[in-house]
Motif scaffolding. Structure first.
Motif, PDB file in Angstrom:
ATOM      1  N   LEU A 143       8.015  13.031   7.473  1.00  0.00           N
ATOM      2  CA  LEU A 143       8.134  14.364   6.477  1.00  0.00           C
ATOM      3  C   LEU A 143       6.896  14.677   6.397  1.00  0.00           C
ATOM      4  CD1 LEU A 143      10.822  13.697   3.826  1.00  0.00           C
ATOM      5  CD2 LEU A 143      11.219  15.231   5.876  1.00  0.00           C
ATOM      6  N   ASN A 144       5.927  13.534   5.867  1.00  0.00           N
ATOM      7  CA  ASN A 144       4.526  14.108   5.915  1.00  0.00           C
ATOM      8  C   ASN A 144       3.713  14.720   7.048  1.00  0.00           C
ATOM      9  OD1 ASN A 144       4.621  13.312   3.160  1.00  0.00           O
ATOM     10  ND2 ASN A 144       3.665  11.163   3.451  1.00  0.00           N
ATOM     11  N   MET A 145       4.238  13.996   8.076  1.00  0.00           N
ATOM     12  CA  MET A 145       3.801  14.700   9.443  1.00  0.00           C
ATOM     13  C   MET A 145       4.277  16.043   9.899  1.00  0.00           C
ATOM     14  SD  MET A 145       3.413  11.167  11.884  1.00  0.00           S
ATOM     15  CE  MET A 145       4.900  11.296  12.507  1.00  0.00           C
ATOM     16  N   GLY A 146       5.026  16.732   9.108  1.00  0.00           N
ATOM     17  CA  GLY A 146       5.696  17.824   9.320  1.00  0.00           C
ATOM     18  C   GLY A 146       6.908  17.878   9.954  1.00  0.00           C
ATOM     19  N   GLY A 147       7.620  16.728  10.202  1.00  0.00           N
ATOM     20  CA  GLY A 147       9.027  16.540  10.766  1.00  0.00           C
ATOM     21  C   GLY A 147      10.000  16.599   9.709  1.00  0.00           C
ATOM     22  N   ASN A 148      11.253  16.350  10.333  1.00  0.00           N
ATOM     23  CA  ASN A 148      12.175  16.474   9.434  1.00  0.00           C
ATOM     24  C   ASN A 148      13.336  15.606   9.817  1.00  0.00           C
ATOM     25  OD1 ASN A 148      14.105  18.067  11.060  1.00  0.00           O
ATOM     26  ND2 ASN A 148      12.750  19.635  10.667  1.00  0.00           N
ATOM     27  N   TYR A 149      14.526  15.364   9.042  1.00  0.00           N
ATOM     28  CA  TYR A 149      15.360  14.550   9.644  1.00  0.00           C
ATOM     29  C   TYR A 149      16.713  14.895   8.916  1.00  0.00           C
ATOM     30  CZ  TYR A 149      15.142  11.852   5.332  1.00  0.00           C
ATOM     31  OH  TYR A 149      15.066  11.435   3.998  1.00  0.00           O
ATOM     32  N   GLU A 163       4.755  -2.414   8.341  1.00  0.00           N
ATOM     33  CA  GLU A 163       5.931  -1.989   8.254  1.00  0.00           C
ATOM     34  C   GLU A 163       5.957  -0.833   6.938  1.00  0.00           C
ATOM     35  OE1 GLU A 163       8.045  -1.591  10.557  1.00  0.00           O
ATOM     36  OE2 GLU A 163       7.331  -3.477  11.384  1.00  0.00           O
ATOM     37  N   PHE A 164       6.641   0.277   7.170  1.00  0.00           N
ATOM     38  CA  PHE A 164       6.481   1.291   6.140  1.00  0.00           C
ATOM     39  C   PHE A 164       7.559   2.288   6.063  1.00  0.00           C
ATOM     40  CE2 PHE A 164       4.017   2.600   9.797  1.00  0.00           C
ATOM     41  CZ  PHE A 164       4.606   3.994   9.914  1.00  0.00           C
ATOM     42  N   ASN A 165       7.955   3.297   4.895  1.00  0.00           N
ATOM     43  CA  ASN A 165       8.932   4.083   4.883  1.00  0.00           C
ATOM     44  C   ASN A 165       8.532   5.276   6.094  1.00  0.00           C
ATOM     45  OD1 ASN A 165      10.688   6.262   4.521  1.00  0.00           O
ATOM     46  ND2 ASN A 165      10.712   5.662   2.482  1.00  0.00           N
ATOM     47  N   SER A 166       9.289   4.979   7.162  1.00  0.00           N
ATOM     48  CA  SER A 166       8.769   5.745   8.378  1.00  0.00           C
ATOM     49  C   SER A 166       9.438   7.330   8.094  1.00  0.00           C
ATOM     50  CB  SER A 166       9.170   5.333   9.595  1.00  0.00           C
ATOM     51  OG  SER A 166      10.683   5.010   9.592  1.00  0.00           O
ATOM     52  N   LEU A 167      10.743   7.437   7.385  1.00  0.00           N
ATOM     53  CA  LEU A 167      11.179   8.769   7.101  1.00  0.00           C
ATOM     54  C   LEU A 167      10.448   9.706   6.244  1.00  0.00           C
ATOM     55  CD1 LEU A 167      14.984   8.082   6.712  1.00  0.00           C
ATOM     56  CD2 LEU A 167      13.778   8.940   8.603  1.00  0.00           C
ATOM     57  N   ILE A 168       9.804   9.160   5.235  1.00  0.00           N
ATOM     58  CA  ILE A 168       8.813   9.691   4.310  1.00  0.00           C
ATOM     59  C   ILE A 168       7.581  10.143   5.399  1.00  0.00           C
ATOM     60  CG2 ILE A 168       7.140   9.505   2.476  1.00  0.00           C
ATOM     61  CD1 ILE A 168      10.001  10.127   1.793  1.00  0.00           C
ATOM     62  N   TRP A 169       7.097   8.942   6.229  1.00  0.00           N
ATOM     63  CA  TRP A 169       5.826   9.349   7.098  1.00  0.00           C
ATOM     64  C   TRP A 169       6.148  10.693   7.946  1.00  0.00           C
ATOM     65  CZ3 TRP A 169       1.723   6.003   6.392  1.00  0.00           C
ATOM     66  CH2 TRP A 169       0.522   6.150   7.309  1.00  0.00           C
ATOM     67  N   TRP A 228       0.608  -1.216   0.043  1.00  0.00           N
ATOM     68  CA  TRP A 228       0.029  -0.020  -0.031  1.00  0.00           C
ATOM     69  C   TRP A 228       0.876   1.049   0.133  1.00  0.00           C
ATOM     70  CZ3 TRP A 228       1.186   2.931   4.193  1.00  0.00           C
ATOM     71  CH2 TRP A 228       1.868   2.100   5.347  1.00  0.00           C
ATOM     72  N   HIS A 229       0.277   2.365   0.043  1.00  0.00           N
ATOM     73  CA  HIS A 229       0.968   3.706   0.149  1.00  0.00           C
ATOM     74  C   HIS A 229       0.019   4.677   0.655  1.00  0.00           C
ATOM     75  CE1 HIS A 229      -0.739   4.553  -3.993  1.00  0.00           C
ATOM     76  NE2 HIS A 229      -0.775   6.007  -3.565  1.00  0.00           N
ATOM     77  N   ALA A 230       0.419   5.771   1.192  1.00  0.00           N
ATOM     78  CA  ALA A 230      -0.226   6.788   1.972  1.00  0.00           C
ATOM     79  C   ALA A 230       0.218   8.147   1.593  1.00  0.00           C
ATOM     80  CB  ALA A 230      -0.405   6.505   3.196  1.00  0.00           C
ATOM     81  N   THR A 231      -0.248   8.941   1.134  1.00  0.00           N
ATOM     82  CA  THR A 231       0.148  10.265   0.410  1.00  0.00           C
ATOM     83  C   THR A 231      -0.751  11.402   1.065  1.00  0.00           C
ATOM     84  OG1 THR A 231       0.855   9.406  -1.546  1.00  0.00           O
ATOM     85  CG2 THR A 231       0.812  11.822  -1.306  1.00  0.00           C
ATOM     86  N   PHE A 232       0.165  11.904   2.094  1.00  0.00           N
ATOM     87  CA  PHE A 232      -0.607  13.001   2.895  1.00  0.00           C
ATOM     88  C   PHE A 232       0.112  14.173   3.672  1.00  0.00           C
ATOM     89  CE2 PHE A 232       0.994   9.923   5.668  1.00  0.00           C
ATOM     90  CZ  PHE A 232       1.178  10.635   6.763  1.00  0.00           C
ATOM     91  N   GLY A 233      -0.406  15.126   4.169  1.00  0.00           N
ATOM     92  CA  GLY A 233       0.135  15.929   5.029  1.00  0.00           C
ATOM     93  C   GLY A 233       1.176  17.033   4.393  1.00  0.00           C
ATOM     94  N   ALA A 234       2.110  17.512   5.103  1.00  0.00           N
ATOM     95  CA  ALA A 234       3.146  18.654   4.877  1.00  0.00           C
ATOM     96  C   ALA A 234       3.959  18.407   3.593  1.00  0.00           C
ATOM     97  CB  ALA A 234       4.054  18.907   6.004  1.00  0.00           C
ATOM     98  N   ALA A 235       4.377  17.172   3.535  1.00  0.00           N
ATOM     99  CA  ALA A 235       5.312  16.748   2.496  1.00  0.00           C
ATOM    100  C   ALA A 235       4.647  16.217   1.094  1.00  0.00           C
ATOM    101  CB  ALA A 235       6.423  16.027   2.561  1.00  0.00           C
ATOM    102  N   MET A 236       3.231  15.447   1.317  1.00  0.00           N
ATOM    103  CA  MET A 236       2.684  15.006   0.084  1.00  0.00           C
ATOM    104  C   MET A 236       3.510  14.109  -0.634  1.00  0.00           C
ATOM    105  SD  MET A 236      -0.630  15.703   0.608  1.00  0.00           S
ATOM    106  CE  MET A 236      -1.321  15.173  -1.020  1.00  0.00           C
ATOM    107  N   LYS A 237       4.124  13.039   0.244  1.00  0.00           N
ATOM    108  CA  LYS A 237       5.024  12.199  -0.421  1.00  0.00           C
ATOM    109  C   LYS A 237       4.350  10.838  -0.184  1.00  0.00           C
ATOM    110  CE  LYS A 237       9.435  14.685  -0.224  1.00  0.00           C
ATOM    111  NZ  LYS A 237       9.585  15.173  -1.702  1.00  0.00           N
ATOM    112  N   PRO A 238       4.561   9.760  -1.117  1.00  0.00           N
ATOM    113  CA  PRO A 238       3.969   8.524  -0.900  1.00  0.00           C
ATOM    114  C   PRO A 238       4.875   7.588   0.086  1.00  0.00           C
ATOM    115  CG  PRO A 238       4.736   8.609  -3.209  1.00  0.00           C
ATOM    116  CD  PRO A 238       4.832   9.952  -2.437  1.00  0.00           C
ATOM    117  N   SER A 239       4.251   7.233   1.184  1.00  0.00           N
ATOM    118  CA  SER A 239       4.986   6.446   2.027  1.00  0.00           C
ATOM    119  C   SER A 239       4.517   5.229   1.625  1.00  0.00           C
ATOM    120  CB  SER A 239       4.643   6.892   3.601  1.00  0.00           C
ATOM    121  OG  SER A 239       5.398   6.043   4.442  1.00  0.00           O
ATOM    122  N   ARG A 240       5.405   4.351   1.354  1.00  0.00           N
ATOM    123  CA  ARG A 240       4.957   2.631   0.636  1.00  0.00           C
ATOM    124  C   ARG A 240       5.064   1.877   1.913  1.00  0.00           C
ATOM    125  NH1 ARG A 240       8.055   0.816  -4.027  1.00  0.00           N
ATOM    126  NH2 ARG A 240       6.575  -0.794  -3.768  1.00  0.00           N
ATOM    127  N   GLY A 241       4.388   0.861   1.995  1.00  0.00           N
ATOM    128  CA  GLY A 241       4.297  -0.139   3.119  1.00  0.00           C
ATOM    129  C   GLY A 241       3.798  -1.308   2.630  1.00  0.00           C
TER     130      GLY A 241
END
Length: 172
Positions: free
Chosen positions: A162-168, A154-160, A120-133
């Motif tokens: 960014l989508n939640m407005g965080g950064n790394y 399990e999913f791409n938590s770094l993209i998630w 699956w994937h989810a695209t949402f939030g600040a970055a609007m990037k697809p986090s695949r899982g």
């Protein structure tokens, strides 16, 4: 090559004694998921994540339900390897406080007797990037219809993040 009448009769008789190939490979076990039921289970999973209601969870999550995800554990400061939501009640409490996520099913990759594997994937939030899982859904049919006993996600938590407005910052 010549076959005798007795050889031909013996081969024909033994072939009739064997079950047909389709019956050898079909699942006659009422406890096993059909492809249609697996699709229904995936639809329920999407509801649990993207459009949660207690009613759906109560009916379609088994009493022994457990959710495991090291991806989520990193966000909620739980030790890796431990259940994320160890009981149905804890899962329900968490889902009632979490915003819905727009989960899009990319593929149902495998259906086993009591499990479904999907991407699956989810695209949402600040970055609007697809986090695949990926998700493995464990099931039971003890009550006569499929219920979810476990989620392993399990999913791409770094993209998630960014989508939640965080950064790394990558420090290599």
């Amino acid at each position: 090559m010549h076959f005798s009448v007795l050889t031909t009769a013996a081969l024909a008789g033994s072939a009739m004694a064997l079950p047909s190939l389709p019956s050898l490979f079909s699942r006659q076990d009422a406890k096993c998921l059909t492809r249609a039921e697996a699709k229904d289970v995936v639809d329920i999973y999407v509801q649990l994540i993207a459009n949660y209601t207690d009613e759906v969870c109560e009916k379609y999550c088994a009493d022994e339900f457990v959710d495991r995800s090291d991806s989520i554990n990193t966000f909620i400061f739980r030790p890796l390897g431990e259940p994320t939501f160890a009981t149905k009640k804890i899962f329900m409490e968490a889902q009632n406080t979490n915003p819905p996520f727009p989960v899009v099913i990319d593929a149902i990759d495998a259906v086993d007797c009591e499990a479904v594997a999907l991407r699956w994937h989810a695209t949402f939030g600040a970055a609007m990037k697809p986090s695949r899982g990926i998700t493995i859904i464990g099931t039971t049919k003890r009550l006569g219809y499929p219920q979810i006993t476990s989620l392993d996600v399990e999913f791409n938590s770094l993209i998630w993040l960014l989508n939640m407005g965080g950064n790394y910052t990558w420090e290599g």
